[in-house]
Design a protein around this motif. Structure first.
Motif, PDB file in Angstrom:
ATOM      1  N   GLY A   1       0.712  -1.265   0.001  1.00 15.27           N
ATOM      2  CA  GLY A   1       0.153  -0.017   0.018  1.00 15.27           C
ATOM      3  C   GLY A   1       0.797   1.224  -0.001  1.00 15.27           C
ATOM      4  O   GLY A   1       0.425   2.383   0.304  1.00 15.27           O
ATOM      5  N   ARG A   2       2.086   1.097  -0.444  1.00 16.49           N
ATOM      6  CA  ARG A   2       2.933   2.333  -0.189  1.00 16.49           C
ATOM      7  C   ARG A   2       3.528   2.408  -1.617  1.00 16.49           C
ATOM      8  O   ARG A   2       3.598   1.960  -2.672  1.00 16.49           O
ATOM      9  N   ARG A   3       3.986   3.737  -1.824  1.00 20.56           N
ATOM     10  CA  ARG A   3       4.819   4.274  -2.993  1.00 20.56           C
ATOM     11  C   ARG A   3       6.331   4.200  -2.781  1.00 20.56           C
ATOM     12  O   ARG A   3       6.601   4.431  -1.609  1.00 20.56           O
ATOM     13  N   ALA A   4       6.851   3.525  -3.563  1.00 21.03           N
ATOM     14  CA  ALA A   4       8.542   3.022  -3.345  1.00 21.03           C
ATOM     15  C   ALA A   4       9.231   3.167  -4.848  1.00 21.03           C
ATOM     16  O   ALA A   4       8.531   3.284  -5.840  1.00 21.03           O
ATOM     17  N   THR A   5      10.498   3.299  -4.695  1.00 18.87           N
ATOM     18  CA  THR A   5      11.427   3.228  -5.699  1.00 18.87           C
ATOM     19  C   THR A   5      12.284   2.225  -5.766  1.00 18.87           C
ATOM     20  O   THR A   5      12.618   1.694  -4.650  1.00 18.87           O
ATOM     21  N   THR A   6      13.156   2.073  -6.763  1.00 21.44           N
ATOM     22  CA  THR A   6      14.297   1.101  -6.700  1.00 21.44           C
ATOM     23  C   THR A   6      15.171   1.459  -7.592  1.00 21.44           C
ATOM     24  O   THR A   6      14.932   2.282  -8.482  1.00 21.44           O
TER      25      THR A   6
ATOM     26  N   PRO B   1       2.675  -6.349  -6.733  1.00 17.80           N
ATOM     27  CA  PRO B   1       1.558  -5.587  -7.429  1.00 17.80           C
ATOM     28  C   PRO B   1       0.823  -4.736  -6.321  1.00 17.80           C
ATOM     29  O   PRO B   1       0.376  -3.767  -6.413  1.00 17.80           O
ATOM     30  N   GLU B   2       1.027  -5.069  -4.948  1.00 14.94           N
ATOM     31  CA  GLU B   2       0.567  -4.374  -3.971  1.00 14.94           C
ATOM     32  C   GLU B   2       1.395  -2.920  -3.594  1.00 14.94           C
ATOM     33  O   GLU B   2       0.830  -2.211  -2.629  1.00 14.94           O
ATOM     34  N   VAL B   3       2.440  -2.825  -4.044  1.00 18.14           N
ATOM     35  CA  VAL B   3       3.333  -1.608  -3.876  1.00 18.14           C
ATOM     36  C   VAL B   3       3.391  -0.970  -5.149  1.00 18.14           C
ATOM     37  O   VAL B   3       3.206  -1.376  -6.264  1.00 18.14           O
ATOM     38  N   THR B   4       3.076   0.361  -4.787  1.00 15.27           N
ATOM     39  CA  THR B   4       3.160   1.328  -6.063  1.00 15.27           C
ATOM     40  C   THR B   4       4.651   1.701  -6.318  1.00 15.27           C
ATOM     41  O   THR B   4       5.334   2.428  -5.823  1.00 15.27           O
ATOM     42  N   VAL B   5       5.164   1.083  -7.533  1.00 13.43           N
ATOM     43  CA  VAL B   5       6.544   1.449  -7.794  1.00 13.43           C
ATOM     44  C   VAL B   5       6.743   2.524  -8.710  1.00 13.43           C
ATOM     45  O   VAL B   5       6.201   2.312  -9.882  1.00 13.43           O
ATOM     46  N   ASP B   6       7.646   3.627  -8.235  1.00 20.47           N
ATOM     47  CA  ASP B   6       7.794   4.500  -9.235  1.00 20.47           C
ATOM     48  C   ASP B   6       9.115   4.739  -9.616  1.00 20.47           C
ATOM     49  O   ASP B   6      10.215   4.755  -8.650  1.00 20.47           O
TER      50      ASP B   6
ATOM     51  N   GLY C   1       5.577   8.155   4.656  1.00 23.06           N
ATOM     52  CA  GLY C   1       5.576   7.930   6.144  1.00 23.06           C
ATOM     53  C   GLY C   1       6.831   7.637   6.627  1.00 23.06           C
ATOM     54  O   GLY C   1       7.829   8.411   6.348  1.00 23.06           O
ATOM     55  N   ASN C   2       7.007   6.554   7.655  1.00 23.46           N
ATOM     56  CA  ASN C   2       8.279   6.343   8.119  1.00 23.46           C
ATOM     57  C   ASN C   2       9.256   5.428   7.238  1.00 23.46           C
ATOM     58  O   ASN C   2      10.320   4.820   7.835  1.00 23.46           O
ATOM     59  N   LEU C   3       8.685   5.026   6.135  1.00 25.97           N
ATOM     60  CA  LEU C   3       9.670   4.331   5.018  1.00 25.97           C
ATOM     61  C   LEU C   3      10.124   5.100   4.070  1.00 25.97           C
ATOM     62  O   LEU C   3       9.361   5.895   3.456  1.00 25.97           O
ATOM     63  N   ILE C   4      11.285   4.633   3.785  1.00 29.87           N
ATOM     64  CA  ILE C   4      12.081   5.529   2.614  1.00 29.87           C
ATOM     65  C   ILE C   4      12.978   4.479   1.821  1.00 29.87           C
ATOM     66  O   ILE C   4      13.526   3.472   2.197  1.00 29.87           O
ATOM     67  N   THR C   5      12.737   4.672   0.510  1.00 31.64           N
ATOM     68  CA  THR C   5      13.373   3.744  -0.450  1.00 31.64           C
ATOM     69  C   THR C   5      14.281   4.528  -1.588  1.00 31.64           C
ATOM     70  O   THR C   5      13.680   5.772  -1.731  1.00 31.64           O
ATOM     71  N   SER C   6      15.276   4.216  -1.606  1.00 31.82           N
ATOM     72  CA  SER C   6      16.191   5.007  -2.793  1.00 31.82           C
ATOM     73  C   SER C   6      16.400   4.283  -4.025  1.00 31.82           C
ATOM     74  O   SER C   6      16.334   3.009  -4.018  1.00 31.82           O
TER      75      SER C   6
END
Length: 321
Positions: A124-129, A142-147, A156-161
């Motif tokens: 349910g979060r937006r994330a990158t990789t 598919p439950e993750v919104t990958v940008d 929120g308290n989650l950070i992806t780089s």
């Protein structure tokens, strides 16, 4: 709180740059910044064993991942060529999930986001990789919104780089969040890096990216898009030009580019606008027209949504004209 405990999770096949960018940057806060609450980084590895790194290197000094207990200020999961095996390792995934519950914030470097996703932390979060692995991550989770575009994303308290050296951008952002802008500037100077690329800056330019691999239809459509951004680039028009259905074209774009035709066109137009804003003195309506936006206001809205900054302000910061 005397120190900010930071756990860096490593594993066989982790990327040394991912780990070192974090540990070196945060360590400098204590060495040069004389922070009142410095960081104490701890490398966590399965069993506390040395981990094998790409290129025949190994890294020692780890603490057992299984025995690590919080509270931690931050848990960061490194990326690397071994990320798929790590994400499939129930021990690593379970303990990352556990440590996340014992931490103020959780972050990943590069493909480490796949491990967070495997732990269910990105649902349910937006994330990158790393841009190269974004489509695969989106298909697996598919439950993750990958940008695939930004250098880093905070949800929120989650950070992806994003890939590799974005670990520096993330580290500087964390330092600024914890210790202020002056400390971030000090550490950036010691690292001899540009202070901080905005998190929403694109990982890779569409104008330098390699052509879509292995599909002549997608390559031809992309070349047509980039050659005429001010034209009719609707999915129907592009599909008709390629001689296929809109549905088939969409399927090909998702497979080879990780975007629908409409998403790709919008991305291309916005990046072209950014280039014109930074490199020319064209008035805003002219930039909008060249890039296929109906008006300067339409450009402003789309640009601000995508980059988090108004076109006029972007030109002030990045333009040389």
């Amino acid at each position: 709180m005397d120190v900010r405990r930071v756990a860096v999770v490593g594993y066989d096949g982790a990327e040394l740059i991912d780990i070192a960018c974090v540990t070196t940057s945060l360590g400098m806060v204590s060495e040069y910044g004389r922070a009142r609450v410095p960081y104490r980084t701890e490398l966590l590895t399965p069993g506390g064993r040395p981990i094998r790194l790409p290129g025949g290197l190994s890294l020692e000094g780890g603490h057992p991942l299984e025995r690590a207990t919080g509270p931690f200020d931050t848990v960061l999961v490194s990326g690397g060529l071994g990320h798929e095996k790590a994400a499939a390792n129930p021990l690593i995934v379970a303990h990352v999930r556990r440590l996340a519950r014992e931490s103020r914030r959780v972050a990943s470097i590069c493909t480490g986001s796949g491990i967070l996703a495997a732990a269910g932390l990105l649902d349910g979060r937006r994330a990158t990789t790393h841009w190269r692995y974004a489509a695969d991550m989106a298909a697996r989770h598919p439950e993750v919104t990958v940008d695939p575009d930004p250098i880093y994303i905070r949800d929120g308290n989650l950070i992806t780089s994003a890939g590799v050296t974005s670990a520096l951008d993330l580290s500087i952002a964390l330092i600024e969040e914890d210790h202020g802008a002056e400390m971030a500037r000090l550490i950036a100077r010691h690292l001899v890096i540009y202070l901080q690329r905005p998190g929403n800056q694109a990982q890779m330019s569409i104008f330098t990216a390699a052509p879509p691999p292995g599909n002549d239809v997608v390559r031809g459509v992309v070349e047509h898009v980039l050659a005429g951004l001010d034209g009719d680039l609707s999915a129907a028009a592009l599909a008709a030009r390629a001689g296929i259905s809109v549905r088939h074209l969409t399927r090909l774009f998702l497979t080879h580019l990780g975007r629908t035709p409409a998403q790709y066109v919008k991305h291309a137009r916005l990046e072209a606008a950014a280039h014109l804003l930074a490199g020319t003195s064209l008035p805003m309506p002219a930039v909008a027209a060249r890039c296929g936006f109906g008006s300067a206001e339409t450009l402003r809205q789309a640009f601000t949504t995508r980059y988090g900054i108004a076109p006029s302000r972007y030109r002030q910061v990045h333009g040389g004209h």
